[in-house]
Enzyme design. Structure first.
Site, PDB file in Angstrom:
ATOM      1  N   CYS A  26       9.083  -9.913  -2.371  1.00 58.16           N
ATOM      2  CA  CYS A  26       8.865 -10.215  -3.790  1.00 58.16           C
ATOM      3  C   CYS A  26       8.529 -11.681  -3.997  1.00 58.16           C
ATOM      4  CB  CYS A  26      10.070  -9.801  -4.609  1.00 58.16           C
ATOM      5  SG  CYS A  26      11.607 -10.352  -3.884  1.00 58.16           S
ATOM      6  N   GLU A  78       1.469  -7.273  -7.837  1.00 57.29           N
ATOM      7  CA  GLU A  78       1.850  -7.701  -6.487  1.00 57.29           C
ATOM      8  C   GLU A  78       1.096  -6.827  -5.489  1.00 57.29           C
ATOM      9  OE1 GLU A  78       6.336  -8.744  -5.673  1.00 57.29           O
ATOM     10  OE2 GLU A  78       6.177  -6.875  -6.759  1.00 57.29           O
TER      11      GLU A  78
END
Ligand code: ADP
Length: 486
Positions: free
Chosen positions: A291, A387
């Site tokens: 992340c 992402e």
């Protein structure tokens, strides 16, 4: 048994109230490198989840009442046990997660580090005595554990995401029910086996496992329980929002560590070798599946050509292969992850990005993606909007500081950001203006037990690690002690 030197660490049943609980329903855990079945693991339901919650509840009072030094001693014993079994644990991580063995060993040490750090912090949880507004009255502010906590963890750090939550929970006197990710339950179960061995009392640590189908069922049981007083979640933003909503009805404390969309900015005055090394570290750990992975790389136009040249040379060194092949880049975790990365690459190319370089998967298989550098990526492309979670470098050039700060902040996420510069004034200025919880200046390495890890905006709330890391696991109780005249 997958060749563990300690076969006792190969566990496929749930761990509830200090016992291994088998279920007739099972789900498969796959080797991400080739999709073969590694293990058939217990499929828990709401009833078993409630059993685990009840066990954690029964264990809570005695655990919370123990001396902090005693809890810390057990935590250190567990950390030592992790380190003593680091080869087996790294192998389990490699098998179910796919990351290279060297990274997996690093993760076990990092995971043990959270236990030792919070064992030290356990004895430093303190409060204060406040000047009283009333005569002959003493005002105390003390900290108490929140109670039974549910931990829900992702697959990208199967050991460390567990201990990062377990450490502060145990240190403050909470008991836990862990729900590990369906892709990677084996490492968590092995850690539970070690906790059992070093003598954690029954019910202090419980692990309920389940497939992707079981996750909402287990999640609902955890979030709707009146006994569970806190949920600590690391995972996708979509599921994090759902969990926060579900926790509202019982007003549970919630900590969320959700998705990021990290910018990495290279200014003209940066030390280029440092910038390239930082980009490799921030981009390619766990094959880009973190992340805090650098998702959007912004390079100032004066050094764009030279930086790209050096980065291309560094990326060309990264080989792709199975966790035990000595390669730097392992597989994507599953088919959905692979499809997403390929979709981002084709979307960028279809919309005008150019391929600077593309490595080879060396025929490792369909689950592997070769590292690729794309130039001329833009804000409207999927690789900027979401992402990517893969070994894709998306490059964009910029001219001014204001322009790049605005572009970097142009996202709903706010977890990590990186930039490279040798200008001290700019370091402070840009760091202040970036709307991210974590800023790495001239470094791509930002995670450790000592640091407060967490995000702003839709990347969540709460901080894990550091001296702040116990805050979210305690309630402050204020007591007014008034003198009664005899
Ligand atoms: P990722 O996209 O990284 O796999 P997820 O948010 O899907 O992230 O998964 C993170 C963790 O959340 C995993 O343990 C997963 O099983 C769990 N999870 C997924 N859906 C739910 C849900 N509805 N309730 C509770 N936990 C869930």
């Amino acid at each position: 048994m997958q060749h563990l030197s300690d076969p006792d660490l190969w566990r496929t049943d749930a761990y509830i109230n200090g016992e291994w609980v088998s279920t007739s329903a099972r789900f498969d855990v796959l080797d991400p490198a080739d999709r073969t079945v590694l293990a058939s693991v217990a499929e828990c339901d709401a009833t078993l989840t409630n059993d685990a919650i009840a066990a954690a509840d029964r264990a809570f009072s005695a655990w919370a009442a123990r001396r902090a030094a005693d809890r810390a001693q057990l935590m250190r014993a567990l950390a030592d046990a992790l380190l003593a079994s680091e080869d087996d644990l790294a192998r389990l991580i490699g098998l179910e997660n796919g990351k290279p063995l060297a990274e997996a060993v690093g993760e076990v040490r990092y995971a043990a580090g959270f236990l030792t750090w919070f064992a030290e912090q356990a004895r430093r949880v303190d409060g204060s005595v406040i000047e009283s507004p009333w005569e002959r009255t003493t005002i105390l502010a003390t900290r108490e554990p929140v109670g039974v906590a549910a931990l829900i963890t992702p697959w990208n750090f199967p050991a460390a995401m567990f201990t990062r939550k377990l450490g502060p929970a145990l240190a403050t006197g909470c008991t836990v029910v862990l729900k590990p990710a369906e892709q990677t339950p084996l490492t968590a179960l092995a850690i539970a086996a070690l906790a059992h061995r070093v003598g954690f009392p029954a019910g202090v640590i419980n692990v309920v496992t389940g497939s992707a189908d079981a996750a909402p069922v287990i999640g609902e049981a955890l979030t709707s329980s009146r006994t569970v007083r806190k949920v600590s979640f690391t995972g996708s933003t979509a599921v994090g929002k759902l969990i926060a909503a579900q926790c509202a009805s019982t007003v549970k404390r919630v900590s969320l560590e959700l998705g990021g969309n990290a910018p990495l900015i290279v200014f003209d005055d940066a030390d280029l070798d440092t910038a390239v090394a930082g980009t490799i570290a921030a981009k390619f750990r766990n094959a880009g599946q973190t992340c805090v992975a650098a998702n959007r790389v912004f390079v100032q136009s004066g050094i764009a050509e030279e930086y790209t040249k050096r980065l291309t040379a560094a990326v060309a060194e990264l080989t792709v292969g199975r966790f035990d092949s000595g390669s730097a880049i392992g597989p994507m975790i599953d088919d959905d992850a692979t499809a997403k990365v390929r979709r981002h690459i084709s979307d960028a190319i279809a919309n005008g990005a150019t391929v600077v370089s593309e490595g080879s998967t060396n025929e490792a298989g369909d689950q592997f993606v070769a590292p690729i550098i794309l130039a001329n990526t833009t804000a409207s492309m999927q690789c900027h909007q979401e992402e990517t979670f893969g070994p894709v470098v998306s490059l964009t050039t910029f001219d001014t500081v204001d322009e790049v700060v605005e572009a970097a902040n142009d996202t709903d996420s706010g977890l990590a950001a990186y930039f490279f510069t040798n200008d001290l004034g700019r370091s402070h200025d840009v760091s202040k203006r970036l709307q991210f919880g974590i800023v790495g200046v001239n470094t791509g390495v930002i995670s450790a037990p000592e640091v407060p890890f967490g995000g702003m905006k839709e990347s969540g709330y709460g901080r894990e690690g550091s001296a702040y890391g116990t805050d979210d696991w305690t309630e402050i109780k204020y007591t007014a002690l008034a003198h009664v005249a005899p």
